[in-house]
Design an enzyme around this catalytic site. Structure first.
Site, mmCIF file in Angstrom:
data_model
loop_
_atom_site.group_PDB
_atom_site.id
_atom_site.type_symbol
_atom_site.label_atom_id
_atom_site.label_comp_id
_atom_site.label_asym_id
_atom_site.label_seq_id
_atom_site.Cartn_x
_atom_site.Cartn_y
_atom_site.Cartn_z
ATOM 1 N N CYS A 1 -31.758 50.815 -20.682
ATOM 2 C CA CYS A 1 -32.910 50.307 -21.528
ATOM 3 C C CYS A 1 -32.318 50.616 -22.900
ATOM 4 C CB CYS A 1 -34.130 50.744 -21.088
ATOM 5 S SG CYS A 1 -34.549 52.580 -21.090
ATOM 6 N N ARG A 2 -33.747 50.655 -23.699
ATOM 7 C CA ARG A 2 -33.407 51.019 -25.217
ATOM 8 C C ARG A 2 -33.368 52.666 -25.315
ATOM 9 N NH1 ARG A 2 -35.903 53.227 -29.443
ATOM 10 N NH2 ARG A 2 -37.721 53.853 -28.341
#
Length: 142
Positions: A104-105
């Protein structure tokens, strides 16, 4: 003589502590998650994920939003937003036996998504955290 007795007493206490604590060479006690055939959560580094990408057949899964994905993602990553993972198998991930590399981030959503995918029956799920820690190239849409 007194020093020898003191040394012997200390050695006995040390030996007792090592035996009762299991020492340092004992293997950890297996848990239910360690049982063969049972899928488990695996946390790996970006470097380990990259090595897997170039040496094995894997599916890279980006669990961010469409906007984040379009802004820059790992080449050939499949977009499966974390919020879209529920009680049904994602259509874009049809093989529960495939090796999935999740990111993800920052790493929070990837852990959550990895655990949800394991609960859905996926067998080989690796979380390598956030794209902010990815030292390799990203591709952008458009």
């Amino acid at each position: 003589m007194r020093q020898i007795l003191l040394f012997a007493a200390l050695a006995a206490v040390l030996a007792l502590l090592l035996v009762s604590c299991g020492g340092t060479k004992d293997k950890p006690v297996p848990t239910e998650e360690d049982a063969p055939g049972k899928a488990a959560y695996h946390k790996i580094s970006a470097e380990e994920a990259y090595e897997m990408m170039i040496s094995q057949e894997i599916v890279v899964v980006d669990v961010r939003t469409r906007e984040e994905y379009d802004g820059g993602h790992i080449e050939n990553a499949v977009l499966v937003p974390n919020e879209s993972i529920g009680s049904e198998m994602p259509e874009t991930l049809p093989d529960k036996e495939a090796t999935l590399l999740i990111y993800c981030r920052s790493g929070r959503r990837s852990k959550d998504a990895a655990q949800k995918l394991l609960a859905l029956g996926y067998q080989s799920v690796y979380d390598f955290g956030g794209v902010i820690d990815w030292p390799y190239e990203l591709v952008k849409e458009g």
